[in-house]
Structure formats: structure tokens, C-alpha cells
Design a protein around this motif. Structure first.
Motif, PDB file in Angstrom:
ATOM      1  N   LEU A   1     -15.744 -30.429  30.804  1.00 53.94           N
ATOM      2  CA  LEU A   1     -15.126 -31.436  31.665  1.00 53.94           C
ATOM      3  C   LEU A   1     -13.708 -31.643  31.160  1.00 53.94           C
ATOM      4  O   LEU A   1     -13.450 -32.448  30.277  1.00 53.94           O
ATOM      5  CB  LEU A   1     -15.929 -32.740  31.593  1.00 53.94           C
ATOM      6  N   ARG A   2     -12.779 -30.868  31.705  1.00 60.10           N
ATOM      7  CA  ARG A   2     -11.394 -30.860  31.214  1.00 60.10           C
ATOM      8  C   ARG A   2     -10.436 -30.664  32.402  1.00 60.10           C
ATOM      9  O   ARG A   2     -10.850 -30.226  33.473  1.00 60.10           O
ATOM     10  CB  ARG A   2     -11.202 -29.703  30.220  1.00 60.10           C
ATOM     11  N   PRO A   3      -9.161 -30.940  32.179  1.00 55.02           N
ATOM     12  CA  PRO A   3      -8.206 -30.726  33.273  1.00 55.02           C
ATOM     13  C   PRO A   3      -7.798 -29.256  33.411  1.00 55.02           C
ATOM     14  O   PRO A   3      -7.817 -28.502  32.436  1.00 55.02           O
ATOM     15  CB  PRO A   3      -7.005 -31.579  32.856  1.00 55.02           C
ATOM     16  N   VAL A   4      -7.416 -28.883  34.617  1.00 57.05           N
ATOM     17  CA  VAL A   4      -6.752 -27.603  34.870  1.00 57.05           C
ATOM     18  C   VAL A   4      -5.329 -27.925  35.318  1.00 57.05           C
ATOM     19  O   VAL A   4      -5.031 -29.054  35.706  1.00 57.05           O
ATOM     20  CB  VAL A   4      -7.493 -26.758  35.923  1.00 57.05           C
ATOM     21  N   PHE A   5      -4.447 -26.931  35.254  1.00 56.47           N
ATOM     22  CA  PHE A   5      -3.025 -27.172  35.479  1.00 56.47           C
ATOM     23  C   PHE A   5      -2.528 -26.263  36.606  1.00 56.47           C
ATOM     24  O   PHE A   5      -2.438 -25.046  36.426  1.00 56.47           O
ATOM     25  CB  PHE A   5      -2.237 -26.918  34.191  1.00 56.47           C
ATOM     26  N   LEU A   6      -2.222 -26.862  37.740  1.00 56.90           N
ATOM     27  CA  LEU A   6      -1.813 -26.108  38.925  1.00 56.90           C
ATOM     28  C   LEU A   6      -0.349 -26.401  39.220  1.00 56.90           C
ATOM     29  O   LEU A   6       0.085 -27.560  39.237  1.00 56.90           O
ATOM     30  CB  LEU A   6      -2.668 -26.516  40.126  1.00 56.90           C
ATOM     31  N   LEU A   7       0.413 -25.338  39.462  1.00 61.81           N
ATOM     32  CA  LEU A   7       1.823 -25.497  39.807  1.00 61.81           C
ATOM     33  C   LEU A   7       1.961 -26.167  41.171  1.00 61.81           C
ATOM     34  O   LEU A   7       1.221 -25.861  42.107  1.00 61.81           O
ATOM     35  CB  LEU A   7       2.506 -24.125  39.844  1.00 61.81           C
ATOM     36  N   ARG A   8       2.918 -27.093  41.253  1.00 65.34           N
ATOM     37  CA  ARG A   8       3.204 -27.711  42.547  1.00 65.34           C
ATOM     38  C   ARG A   8       4.000 -26.730  43.414  1.00 65.34           C
ATOM     39  O   ARG A   8       4.452 -25.688  42.936  1.00 65.34           O
ATOM     40  CB  ARG A   8       3.986 -29.008  42.351  1.00 65.34           C
ATOM     41  N   ASP A   9       4.185 -27.101  44.657  1.00 68.69           N
ATOM     42  CA  ASP A   9       4.844 -26.191  45.597  1.00 68.69           C
ATOM     43  C   ASP A   9       6.247 -25.814  45.163  1.00 68.69           C
ATOM     44  O   ASP A   9       6.707 -24.688  45.367  1.00 68.69           O
ATOM     45  CB  ASP A   9       4.886 -26.835  46.991  1.00 68.69           C
ATOM     46  N   ASN A  10       6.978 -26.761  44.525  1.00 71.82           N
ATOM     47  CA  ASN A  10       8.352 -26.445  44.122  1.00 71.82           C
ATOM     48  C   ASN A  10       8.414 -25.585  42.870  1.00 71.82           C
ATOM     49  O   ASN A  10       9.473 -25.067  42.515  1.00 71.82           O
ATOM     50  CB  ASN A  10       9.144 -27.743  43.891  1.00 71.82           C
ATOM     51  N   GLY A  11       7.284 -25.438  42.178  1.00 75.23           N
ATOM     52  CA  GLY A  11       7.239 -24.593  40.989  1.00 75.23           C
ATOM     53  C   GLY A  11       7.876 -25.192  39.762  1.00 75.23           C
ATOM     54  O   GLY A  11       7.876 -24.581  38.699  1.00 75.23           O
ATOM     55  N   ASP A  12       8.428 -26.425  39.860  1.00 81.17           N
ATOM     56  CA  ASP A  12       9.116 -27.042  38.724  1.00 81.17           C
ATOM     57  C   ASP A  12       8.213 -27.953  37.909  1.00 81.17           C
ATOM     58  O   ASP A  12       8.580 -28.372  36.818  1.00 81.17           O
ATOM     59  CB  ASP A  12      10.321 -27.870  39.222  1.00 81.17           C
ATOM     60  N   SER A  13       7.062 -28.287  38.448  1.00 79.08           N
ATOM     61  CA  SER A  13       6.151 -29.175  37.734  1.00 79.08           C
ATOM     62  C   SER A  13       4.723 -28.752  38.040  1.00 79.08           C
ATOM     63  O   SER A  13       4.483 -27.906  38.911  1.00 79.08           O
ATOM     64  CB  SER A  13       6.382 -30.635  38.151  1.00 79.08           C
ATOM     65  N   CYS A  14       3.800 -29.340  37.303  1.00 82.41           N
ATOM     66  CA  CYS A  14       2.404 -28.964  37.515  1.00 82.41           C
ATOM     67  C   CYS A  14       1.559 -30.218  37.696  1.00 82.41           C
ATOM     68  O   CYS A  14       1.941 -31.322  37.304  1.00 82.41           O
ATOM     69  CB  CYS A  14       1.876 -28.119  36.361  1.00 82.41           C
ATOM     70  N   GLU A  15       0.407 -30.029  38.303  1.00 89.20           N
ATOM     71  CA  GLU A  15      -0.542 -31.110  38.548  1.00 89.20           C
ATOM     72  C   GLU A  15      -1.771 -30.883  37.678  1.00 89.20           C
ATOM     73  O   GLU A  15      -2.337 -29.790  37.645  1.00 89.20           O
ATOM     74  CB  GLU A  15      -0.937 -31.141  40.028  1.00 89.20           C
ATOM     75  N   GLU A  16      -2.184 -31.924  36.970  1.00 89.09           N
ATOM     76  CA  GLU A  16      -3.419 -31.849  36.178  1.00 89.09           C
ATOM     77  C   GLU A  16      -4.566 -32.361  37.035  1.00 89.09           C
ATOM     78  O   GLU A  16      -4.514 -33.489  37.525  1.00 89.09           O
ATOM     79  CB  GLU A  16      -3.306 -32.692  34.906  1.00 89.09           C
ATOM     80  N   ARG A  17      -5.600 -31.533  37.185  1.00 87.41           N
ATOM     81  CA  ARG A  17      -6.764 -31.934  37.974  1.00 87.41           C
ATOM     82  C   ARG A  17      -8.003 -31.823  37.091  1.00 87.41           C
ATOM     83  O   ARG A  17      -8.317 -30.746  36.573  1.00 87.41           O
ATOM     84  CB  ARG A  17      -6.918 -31.068  39.223  1.00 87.41           C
ATOM     85  N   LEU A  18      -8.673 -32.955  36.947  1.00 88.46           N
ATOM     86  CA  LEU A  18      -9.889 -32.981  36.138  1.00 88.46           C
ATOM     87  C   LEU A  18     -10.975 -32.198  36.852  1.00 88.46           C
ATOM     88  O   LEU A  18     -11.231 -32.408  38.049  1.00 88.46           O
ATOM     89  CB  LEU A  18     -10.331 -34.429  35.910  1.00 88.46           C
TER      90      LEU A  18
END
Length: 802
Positions: free
Chosen positions: A579-596
Motif C-alpha cells: 500500500l504505497r504511492p505511485v508517481f505519474l507525470l502530469r500532462d505538462n511533464g513538469d510535475s508528477c502526481e502521487e496516487r496511493l
């Protein structure tokens, strides 16, 4: 940092015992880790005179010595060869216990009685190595304890400094703290230099090409030095603080560094090309061999000290082999400089070189100590090396640093520390550690000028901490905090995480902890399409290895690697979750989203191996049951299990998606055989994956209590003949939509196809439990409700009653 009691007393007068001093230093924020007495318990090792030295009659390598201990003549057998009649030596008498718990007793060696042992420096813990026994200077009185006669008795104090206190990485720095405690003045060394008429400016030039990395560089020159061993006092002092003696010139640089806290470096001037010193950044890929005979590949961010043609030292870290002081060196160029702490820290880490010099520069050396340390070392080199200091100093300081001035509100000091203290007392305390305080016309606000040796003092609260430290932590009254306890539930996100974790453990799963990054090709093993968002990764700037270069966009590869590793060790019955976060790039590619995300895997036997246990293997429905248990735990209802659009890493005929109101929040099924092969797994593995971020808004906070009915239930079973395409979920959904008042629960308890069932049909048996909370149901009420339910199923699904 190691200091000695006697060395501190050279800079400040105090009457504390060694233990009292350690206690006071600890209370002042300089935690003492160890206190060790030098020469303690060795009073039985005395000065003795060799009255006769004869060859052992039965051993070629031993001598029989007649030793005068001040009162008697005793015989001692010795294995060393560096002694002669008339020498004064260190005699360990019978009963002595030397360092290392080595006990001395009367013995007989090759037939000759030996009343003790003649000791070497190593045996007395005065040196790491020795070539023979310790020959004492003439004039000492036989019978006196050696450590008293040589004035070697001392206390070694080891202080565990925090990284923000570089000012105490020297004897003077610690002495400054002792001076503040005792109220006595600090006595700094005053070097005396008698320069020659020859000027250093005519011999060498210094150029700083990168003033950001090196704000100040100074140098002195000493000619006509003679390289040789250091005097005993210098050797003993360095060894007392954990340093090894090398030669008189190098030892001086180390001595001054330990004394004043500023690192120095001595160059053999004849090895410097063109009479130049150039401070510049390294060339990318350039090779450089340091004093420890290790070759390093430099990068453009490394700051180097160069001569007219090549690098000769790694700035602030270590000198170069091509310019080190040698036995025939006669002219010394002495360096004292200040380097940017972050630059030295990165260079030190990059090349794996942590030295006493880099340790100080990394934390912030005192830029104003440069001329003091330079003159102190030059005077000692001239004295111990019999050389002459050239007149003048090269001091390249293009942009002098401005002093830091911090405003201090005395009222805030009182408020934070809760002590009765006035501005005069605050001023005295701060000035005792070398800060300059200007009260001006105000009685409540002070302007404090911070000296360069305290780079840690930047804000008002830093000064308040110094006041607390100097006032005495033990004098600050102990007060219990007053507050109220607000009982409140944790946020829904935390509740869901805890419930999911507890539910997985209750289902027999063990939690796995993997790194949050994996290899760049790990996601490719899952047969993910190139345009899938999970195929785009956040890259690590400084990866630890090739297997950890990108942040995870899925927990599946890590868990499958864990499964493969366990199977390789013959642990074949596995139930693991993460049970951990994954890291997905946002559309602009400059930041990422952490999703548990919650991911679980299971394989092997359904039950533990045993004579009374069934031998069945885990299958799809086991993991489906786990998913249903999880959803029930967090109270997510009306979930649809859909077999369309399976994930590429799951078996298309043995997997499904979890939908709520048409939105997918999870998948489960058997891992695709090609994916298993990519991870070297040779048995079926079932996988559950839930996007917890999508699940949290759907979750209920807690389960509401339902009172138990006092009235009996009524059960009705019905077997329905349905088309094979009709799913159990459809049946349950229609029953739920019928909204009959008395239904308590519904169970599908049988599925049958075969003899007696037409082709393309199946039999599904439903058990419905009816109950009323307020009365006993009549037969008529139950029949009416059940008929309505059956009619609804027949009408909407084309069902027939068998």
C-alpha cells in the motif's frame, strides 16, 4: 572532536575537574561522548636507569639488564636492541596493568628472572607503533612515575558535535565555551615572526578564477626548512587527539588545524610550475592523484588548486601527490583559504574522500581566522624546521564578506524561555562567546554582530538559543504545558488506509516494502502500451544503481519481482500486498502526481499444507473474495465486476475490472503468462490492484449499528432457469432494485448446468431471508413479497422457475 584537558588550560584558566568540565560542556550543548585519562592507572610504570646491559646467556636476541628503580637494583630481561648502559627507561613493575589489560608479573625467561618489563611507547598507548623500548630524556629522577616525570598525564575529552557547530572543531573553539562558563578571558596564541628581507611577492602569484567557490586565498613562504621528525611534545599532542605524526612540517599544519580550527596545506614550492597558484574549476574528465595514491576522475564542479600547468590539490579536501612535502624539501608554500561549504561537501562525497580538512570546510570554516592560522603555522615551521619566513603575505580577498547583524528583542527572550533576564545579562552572555552586542538607546532591543566563526547564527531564535545555553538549561524552570485534548477521528484518508491495511492482514496477506523506484525497463515487462501514462516516468537525478533509476508508476513490477525472489528460495505459497504511492507525470511533464495504490498478489496453495487441509490452489475467486472483503470494510457498495477491457498484464479470460457508477477504480485477475515469463515465474499468480485515491471519495466513514430483531426469520429458496449470458451480478442488482421491505439478505447458493437443463441455459438457486424488526411475518406477507421478487426476475431477465 577530541581535545585534551591540559591543552584547553593553555587558552583559558579554570578550576573544574575533568569530570566537572565534561558535565558543564554537556549542559552547554557540547555533548561529551567519552572521557579517558591518559596515563591513568600507570603510576607503577616508573623511570629507571640501566646500570648494566648484558647478553642473555641462552638467547641471542635477548638482553639481561640490571635496572635501578630509584631504591633497588632489579633484573629485567628485554627483547629490544635500542638500549644501552646509562639509558633512562620506562619500567613496568610486577603488578602493573598496561593498556589492553596486559598484566605484568615476575617471571623467568630462558632461566633468567625478570622483575617487570621495559616498555615501548606503543605498550603505554603513547604511539600506534614503536621500533624499540622508550628511551627517556636524561635528567629524570629514577623512581618517579613516567607519566608524572614527562608531564604526560592528561584527560582526553571526546565531544559529539552537531553539524551546526563548526566553531568547536578546534581547541580554541571549545576553550571559548569554557571561558564563557568560567568567566575568565580567552587567551589566543600570538605568533612571533622574524621575516627575511626577501619578499614572497617576488616568488609566487595567486589568482582566484572562481571567487564564488573560493572567496579568499592567502599564502606565506618559508625557505631553508629541514624536514625531519617532530619534537616529542608535538607528537604527543597530535596523538592525544587521534592524529599520526608524519614530519615536522606536515605536523605543524595538522597541529594548527586542531588548535585554531582552520585547515592548512603545505606545498613543496620547487614542484610548483611557473611560481603560480591558480584557483579554478577542474576540466571534465581530468585525472588527478591525491596524497593517498588514489587516482580520481574530476568533474567540472570540482574546485582545484593549480600551478602554472596542472592541478596540485583538491581544494579543501586533499593535496596532490605531485606537490607533497618530501624528505629533501627546502621551500614551503603555505596555503590558508576559505572555500564554499557546499562545493567541498559535494567534491568530498563524489570522490569518497572525507578528511579532517573537508570535515571543517563542509561545515563552514572561519574566513577571518586565515591570517591568524597562517602566521601561527609559519612561525612554528620556522622554529621546528629551522627555516626563514619571507616577508609579506599574499592575501587575495576580492570581495570581503559583510558581517551578519541580527536584531534581538529581549522581551521575546523572556517570553520564549520563561526566565527573568534583562538586556544587560543577555549582552554579557552573548559577548562571552565572542559576539559583539550594541544596545544603543534601546533597553529592550539589541543589535548583535555575529562573528565569522559562528555561521550557524542567522536568526533571532538562534541567538535566543545561545542565551538559553549560556544561562544554563538546568536553571530554566520546568513547566508543564497547558492545553486541551480534542478527541476527533482521523481524516477519512487515514481511516481508509488503516482499514485497508488491517483488512489485508486479516485476509492472511503480509505487507511488502519495496523501493519507490525501479529499473527503466520494468514497466515494459507488463506489456504496457507506449502511449499509456504509466510508461512515462519521473527520472532520478542520482540513482543508486541501474535497477533504481525511475520512480514507480505501478506497484506490480516490484511485487512480481518479490514473488520471483521468494519462489527462487522455494517459498511458493505467497500472499503479499503493498500500500504505497505511485508517481505519474502530469500532462505538462513538469510535475508528477502521487496516487496511493493497493496491489496484492497471491499464488500457491489455498490453505497451509497439512493432513487435514484441502490441497486446492488459489484461484481467481479467492482474490475476488478479498476484493469484496476490502470493499465491505470501507463500505463501498454497488460495485460491478466487468470482464471487458482487461489490463495488458492480466489474462484476458481470467480478469475483470472493478467499476462504481461506470468508473474503474481497480482490476483483478490472473497475471498474463507472458508477463510471468518476463519475471521468471513458472506458476500462476493472481493479482489485485486498487486505485485508493479513487476509492477514498466512495468510502463511508464508519458502520452504523443495526439493532437485532427479536422476531424469527423466514427463508425462501428458488431455482431460476436463466440464459447462460445472465450474470449473478444482474440477478442481485434486480433484487436490490425491487426494494422489498422485509428482505434481510440474499445468497446465491447453487449454480447448475448439465442433465435436465436445456442447451444455453443454467440453473441459479437463490436463498432470500425475510424478517421484520417489529413483528413476526405471516405466511401471506412472505408469499406476497417473494412472488413479487420472482415476477420481477422473470420479467426483466426472462427467468423461469424450475
Amino acid at each position: 572532536m577530541i581535545v585534551t584537558y591540559n591543552w584547553l588550560k593553555e587558552f583559558v584558566d579554570f578550576d573544574y575537574t575533568a569530570q566537572e568540565l565534561c558535565d558543564r560542556l554537556t549542559m552547554a550543548g557540547l555533548e561529551v561522548d567519552a572521557l579517558e585519562e591518559i596515563g591513568g592507572g600507570l603510576d607503577s610504570v616508573i623511570v629507571a636507569r640501566l646500570d648494566a646491559v648484558e647478553k642473555h646467556p641462552d638467547a641471542d636476541r635477548l638482553t639481561v639488564c640490571q635496572v635501578h628503580n630509584g631504591s633497588d637494583l632489579v633484573q629485567v630481561v628485554c627483547g629490544a636492541t635500542n638500549h644501552k648502559t646509562g639509558d633512562l627507561v620506562a619500567l613496568a613493575q610486577p603488578g602493573s596493568v598496561l593498556p589492553g589489560n596486559f598484566k605484568i608479573k615476575k617471571s623467568k625467561i630462558r632461566g633468567q628472572v625478570s622483575m617487570g618489563m621495559l616498555c615501548s611507547e606503543k605498550e603505554l598507548a603513547l604511539a600506534d607503533d614503536s621500533a624499540g623500548i622508550m628511551i627517556l630524556p636524561p635528567g629524570l629522577q629514577p623512581g618517579l612515575p613516567v607519566f608524572d616525570a614527562l608531564r604526560l598525564k592528561d584527560y582526553q575529552i571526546e565531544i559529539g558535535l552537531t553539524p551546526n557547530r563548526p566553531d568547536c572543531l578546534s581547541v580554541v573553539g571549545v576553550a571559548r565555551e569554557v571561558a564563557a562558563m568560567s568567566g575568565n578571558p580567552l587567551k589566543l596564541p600570538t605568533p612571533q615572526i622574524n621575516p627575511s628581507s626577501e619578499s614572497i611577492e617576488a616568488q609566487v602569484t595567486v589568482t582566484i578564477e572562481d571567487a564564488e567557490y573560493c572567496p579568499r586565498y592567502a599564502a606565506r613562504m618559508i625557505k631553508g626548512v629541514k624536514i625531519g621528525p617532530s619534537p616529542d611534545w608535538l607528537v604527543r599532542r597530535l596523538e592525544a587527539v587521534g592524529m599520526r605524526s608524519i614530519n615536522n612540517i606536515v605536523d605543524v599544519t595538522n597541529y594548527v588545524m586542531m588548535e585554531l580550527g582552520h585547515p592548512l596545506h603545505a606545498f613543496d614550492f620547487r614542484l610548483l610550475q611557473g611560481g603560480q597558484i591558480v584557483v579554478q574549476r577542474a576540466q571534465e574528465g581530468q585525472k588527478f592523484t591525491t596524497l593517498d595514491d588514489q587516482e580520481h576522475t574530476l568533474v567540472a564542479e570540482d574546485l582545484m588548486i593549480c600551478d602554472g600547468q596542472r592541478p596540485v590539490a583538491m581544494a579543501g579536501v586533499m593535496g596532490g601527490q605531485n606537490s607533497e612535502v618530501q624528505d629533501d624539501t627546502e621551500t614551503i608554500l603555505l596555503e590558508a583559504a576559505y572555500f564554499k561549504p557546499t562545493v567541498i561537501r559535494r567534491t568530498s562525497k563524489r570522490h569518497g574522500l572525507h578528511t579532517e580538512s573537508s570535515h571543517r570546510f563542509e561545515r563552514g570554516a572561519d574566513i577571518d581566522m586565515i591570517p591568524v592560522a597562517l602566521d601561527r603555522a609559519a612561525s612554528l615551521m620556522a622554529e621546528l624546521g629551522q627555516g626563514t619566513v619571507l616577508s609579506g603575505v599574499i592575501d587575495n580577498y576580492p570581495q570581503p564578506l559583510e558581517a551578519v547583524v541580527v536584531s534581538l528583542d529581549v522581551a521575546r527572550v523572556v517570553a520564549l524561555l520563561d526566565i527573568p533576564i534583562d538586556s544587560e545579562t543577555v549582552q554579557v552572555l552573548l559577548e562571552s562567546i565572542g559576539l559583539r552586542v550594541d544596545a544603543g538607546d534601546s533597553t529592550s532591543r539589541l543589535q548583535v554582530t555575529v562573528p565569522s566563526f559562528r555561521p550557524d547564527l542567522e536568526r533571532e531564535v538562534d541567538l535566543i538559543e545561545e542565551v538559553a545555553r549560556l544561562y544554563g538549561y538546568d536553571r530554566i524552570p520546568v513547566t508543564m504545558p497547558v492545553g486541551t485534548v480534542d478527541a476527533s477521528l482521523p481524516p477519512l484518508r487515514q481511516q481508509v488506509q488503516k482499514k485497508l491495511r488491517d483488512a489485508m492482514v486479516a485476509c492472511g496477506f503480509s505487507e511488502a516494502l519495496n523501493y519507490s523506484f525501479y529499473a527503466a525497463d520494468a514497466i515494459d515487462k507488463l506489456r504496457i502500451a507506449a502511449d499509456d501514462p504509466r510508461a512515462e516516468h519521473v527520472k532520478i537525478l542520482n540513482p543508486l544503481s541501474e535497477d533504481q533509476v525511475v520512480m514507480r508508476t505501478s506497484l506490480v513490477p516490484s511485487l512480481l519481482e518479490t514473488v520471483a525472489r521468494n519462489l527462487a528460495y522455494r517459498s511458493i505459497d505467497l500472499r503479499l500486498f503493498e500500500l504505497r504511492p505511485v508517481f505519474l507525470l502530469r500532462d505538462n511533464g513538469d510535475s508528477c502526481e502521487e496516487r496511493l495504490t493497493l496491489t496484492a498478489v497471491a499464488c500457491g496453495r489455498r490453505y497451509p499444507e497439512g493432513w487435514a487441509q484441502p490441497a486446492g490452489q488459489i484461484d481467481f475467486y479467492d482474490l475476488k473474495g478479498v476484493a469484496e472483503q476490502l470493499l465491505e470494510t470501507v463500505q463501498v457498495t454497488t460495485v460491478e465486476f466487468s470482464s471487458d477491457q482487461p489490463e495488458p498484464y492480466l489474462h484476458p479470460g481470467k480478469s475483470c475490472r472493478l467499476l462504481q457508477s461506470g468508473k474503474c477504480f481497480g482490476t483483478l485477475g490472473e497475471v498474463h503468462p507472458q508477463v510471468l515469463a518476463a519475471f521468471d515465474i513458472d506458476q500462476p499468480v493472481y493479482l489485485l490492484e486498487i486505485d485508493v485515491e479513487s476509492l477514498i471519495p466512495l468510502a463511508g466513514e464508519y458502520q452504523k449499528f443495526k439493532p437485532l430483531s427479536r422476531f424469527p426469520d423466514v427463508i425462501r429458496d428458488s431455482a431460476l432457469l436463466l440464459d447462460e449470458s445472465v450474470t449473478a451480478a444482474q440477478v442481485l442488482e434486480i433484487i436490490a432494485r425491487t426494494k422489498l421491505k422485509y428482505i434481510e439478505n440474499v445468497v446465491l447458493f447453487d449454480l447448475y448446468t448439465g442433465k435436465g437443463i436445456p442447451q444455453g441455459k443454467k440453473s441459479l438457486a437463490v436463498r432470500v431471508r425475510y424478517r421484520d424488526m417489529e413483528k413476526t411475518l405471516t405466511e401471506e406477507e412472505v408469499v406476497k413479497a417473494h412472488n413479487k421478487l420472482i415476477n420481477s426476475l422473470c420479467h426483466q431477465l426472462g427467468a423461469e422457475i424450475r
